[in-house]
Design an enzyme around this catalytic site. Sequence first.
Site, mmCIF file in Angstrom:
data_model
loop_
_atom_site.group_PDB
_atom_site.id
_atom_site.type_symbol
_atom_site.label_atom_id
_atom_site.label_comp_id
_atom_site.label_asym_id
_atom_site.label_seq_id
_atom_site.Cartn_x
_atom_site.Cartn_y
_atom_site.Cartn_z
ATOM 1 N N GLY A 24 -24.461 -42.764 53.785
ATOM 2 C CA GLY A 24 -24.344 -41.384 53.332
ATOM 3 C C GLY A 24 -24.325 -41.274 51.827
ATOM 4 C CB SER A 25 -21.552 -41.472 49.378
ATOM 5 O OG SER A 25 -21.052 -42.717 49.779
ATOM 6 N N GLY A 84 -14.000 -40.019 59.040
ATOM 7 C CA GLY A 84 -13.442 -38.754 58.547
ATOM 8 C C GLY A 84 -14.144 -38.229 57.307
ATOM 9 C CG PHE A 85 -12.941 -37.677 54.428
ATOM 10 C CD1 PHE A 85 -13.055 -36.313 54.156
ATOM 11 C CD2 PHE A 85 -11.807 -38.128 55.083
ATOM 12 C CE1 PHE A 85 -12.042 -35.425 54.521
ATOM 13 C CE2 PHE A 85 -10.788 -37.253 55.453
ATOM 14 C CZ PHE A 85 -10.915 -35.901 55.165
ATOM 15 N N GLY A 86 -17.192 -39.111 53.996
ATOM 16 C CA GLY A 86 -18.171 -39.954 53.324
ATOM 17 C C GLY A 86 -17.554 -40.504 52.047
ATOM 18 C CG MET A 109 -16.160 -39.547 64.202
ATOM 19 S SD MET A 109 -16.646 -39.605 62.468
ATOM 20 C CE MET A 109 -18.250 -38.810 62.580
ATOM 21 C CG HIS A 127 -20.367 -41.100 64.545
ATOM 22 N ND1 HIS A 127 -20.000 -41.625 63.315
ATOM 23 C CD2 HIS A 127 -19.368 -41.414 65.402
ATOM 24 C CE1 HIS A 127 -18.829 -42.211 63.436
ATOM 25 N NE2 HIS A 127 -18.413 -42.104 64.671
ATOM 26 C CG HIS A 157 -25.338 -41.209 61.418
ATOM 27 N ND1 HIS A 157 -25.148 -41.989 62.540
ATOM 28 C CD2 HIS A 157 -24.098 -40.929 60.945
ATOM 29 C CE1 HIS A 157 -23.859 -42.156 62.744
ATOM 30 N NE2 HIS A 157 -23.188 -41.528 61.795
ATOM 31 C CG ASP A 186 -21.034 -44.472 60.087
ATOM 32 O OD1 ASP A 186 -21.088 -44.231 58.870
ATOM 33 O OD2 ASP A 186 -20.943 -43.575 60.961
ATOM 34 N N GLY A 187 -20.235 -46.688 57.264
ATOM 35 C CA GLY A 187 -19.122 -46.596 56.321
ATOM 36 C C GLY A 187 -19.272 -47.568 55.170
ATOM 37 N N GLY A 188 -19.503 -47.034 53.982
ATOM 38 C CA GLY A 188 -19.586 -47.893 52.799
ATOM 39 C C GLY A 188 -20.835 -48.765 52.756
ATOM 40 C CG MET A 221 -16.184 -35.540 61.336
ATOM 41 S SD MET A 221 -15.621 -36.048 59.711
ATOM 42 C CE MET A 221 -16.884 -37.268 59.303
ATOM 43 C CG ASP A 235 -21.204 -38.803 60.209
ATOM 44 O OD1 ASP A 235 -20.988 -39.655 61.093
ATOM 45 O OD2 ASP A 235 -21.784 -39.060 59.144
ATOM 46 C CB SER A 270 -24.598 -40.177 57.101
ATOM 47 O OG SER A 270 -23.651 -39.138 57.283
ATOM 48 C CG MET A 320 -16.292 -46.207 62.892
ATOM 49 S SD MET A 320 -17.732 -45.282 62.352
ATOM 50 C CE MET A 320 -17.199 -44.680 60.737
HETATM 51 C C1 DX5 Z 1 -17.545 -41.406 58.269
HETATM 52 C C2 DX5 Z 1 -18.928 -41.115 58.840
HETATM 53 C C3 DX5 Z 1 -20.035 -41.752 58.113
HETATM 54 C C4 DX5 Z 1 -20.162 -41.357 56.691
HETATM 55 C C5 DX5 Z 1 -20.658 -42.543 55.930
HETATM 56 O O1 DX5 Z 1 -16.592 -40.789 59.038
HETATM 57 O O2 DX5 Z 1 -19.000 -41.544 60.184
HETATM 58 O O3 DX5 Z 1 -21.288 -41.622 58.789
HETATM 59 O O4 DX5 Z 1 -21.008 -40.262 56.475
HETATM 60 O O5 DX5 Z 1 -20.593 -42.239 54.600
HETATM 61 P P1 DX5 Z 1 -20.677 -43.326 53.475
HETATM 62 O O6 DX5 Z 1 -22.003 -44.027 53.610
HETATM 63 O O7 DX5 Z 1 -20.577 -42.510 52.249
HETATM 64 O O8 DX5 Z 1 -19.523 -44.282 53.671
HETATM 65 ZN ZN ZN Z 2 -21.090 -41.626 61.297
#
Ligand code: DX5
Ligand code: ZN
Length: 231
Positions: free
Chosen positions: A205-206, A153-155, A79, A77, A41, A183-185, A45, A43, A16, A148
């Site tokens: 992502g992170s 909302g945030f990485g 949002m 994606h 990917h 997606d997420g963590g 928003m 994101d 991401s 999810m």
């Molecule tokens: C969250 C996004 C994710 C995000 C994942 O709203 O949809 O795609 O970038 O980030 P990580 O991998 O850091 O949880």
């Molecule tokens: Zn995403």
Amino acid sequence: MGIPTDIRSQVLLLPSVLSADFARLGAEVDRMLDAGMRAIHFDVMDGHFVPNLTIGPAVVAALAPRIHERGAWVDVHLMIEDPDSFIEDFVRAGADALSVHVEILPHLHRTLTAIRELGASPGVVLNPATPASAVSEAIKYADYVLAMTVNPGFGGQKFISGALDKLAELARMLPPGVAFEVDGGVGRDTISRLRQAGANWLVSGSAVFGAADPGQEAAELQALARGGIVV
Ligand code: DX5
Ligand code: ZN
């Protein structure tokens, strides 16, 4: 045409770009493609559906050609509160796959069908507290489902392990050829559990872009997801 069935069945790590260095996004994407990633990917928003503002079609349009040139795919994606008004813009910008949230759309059949008619793969997304049953009908019209494992909302947020419970249920619902994205963590601590629960597209992502060597981290996470041993 969207994303072909053989790609939808593969185990993929999807970086991401939300956690990439925005001052050098092109180079960040190239680094992921060099590391063997087949899909990137994005994101999107809007500050309404989620409390953050990120990228729009212009950024996707700037990066999509270098992704396509390498035979890879663009996964977007959405949002945003009003996805119907933007799906055409994102497909024109180069999205091969476009996912929309079940929580905001009363006419999912219409939206998913419109995405397919525009030539992209439609995906349906559900938040951590949304039950698997919420997408049981919509998956008939989708090429992928995205569960999810954080609140969007945030990485860099903490993985919600409670969201794992419904993944096995979702996996049982999916017809063959429908990709199962999470997606997420997603990172070294969670990726095996997600694979065991049935997910085959893993957004990260992170964990990727926060690593000392993001390309190597992406490749190793993808190898882990594919059952490889990484030391
Ligand atoms: C969250 C996004 C994710 C995000 C994942 O709203 O949809 O795609 O970038 O980030 P990580 O991998 O850091 O949880
Ligand atoms: Zn995403």
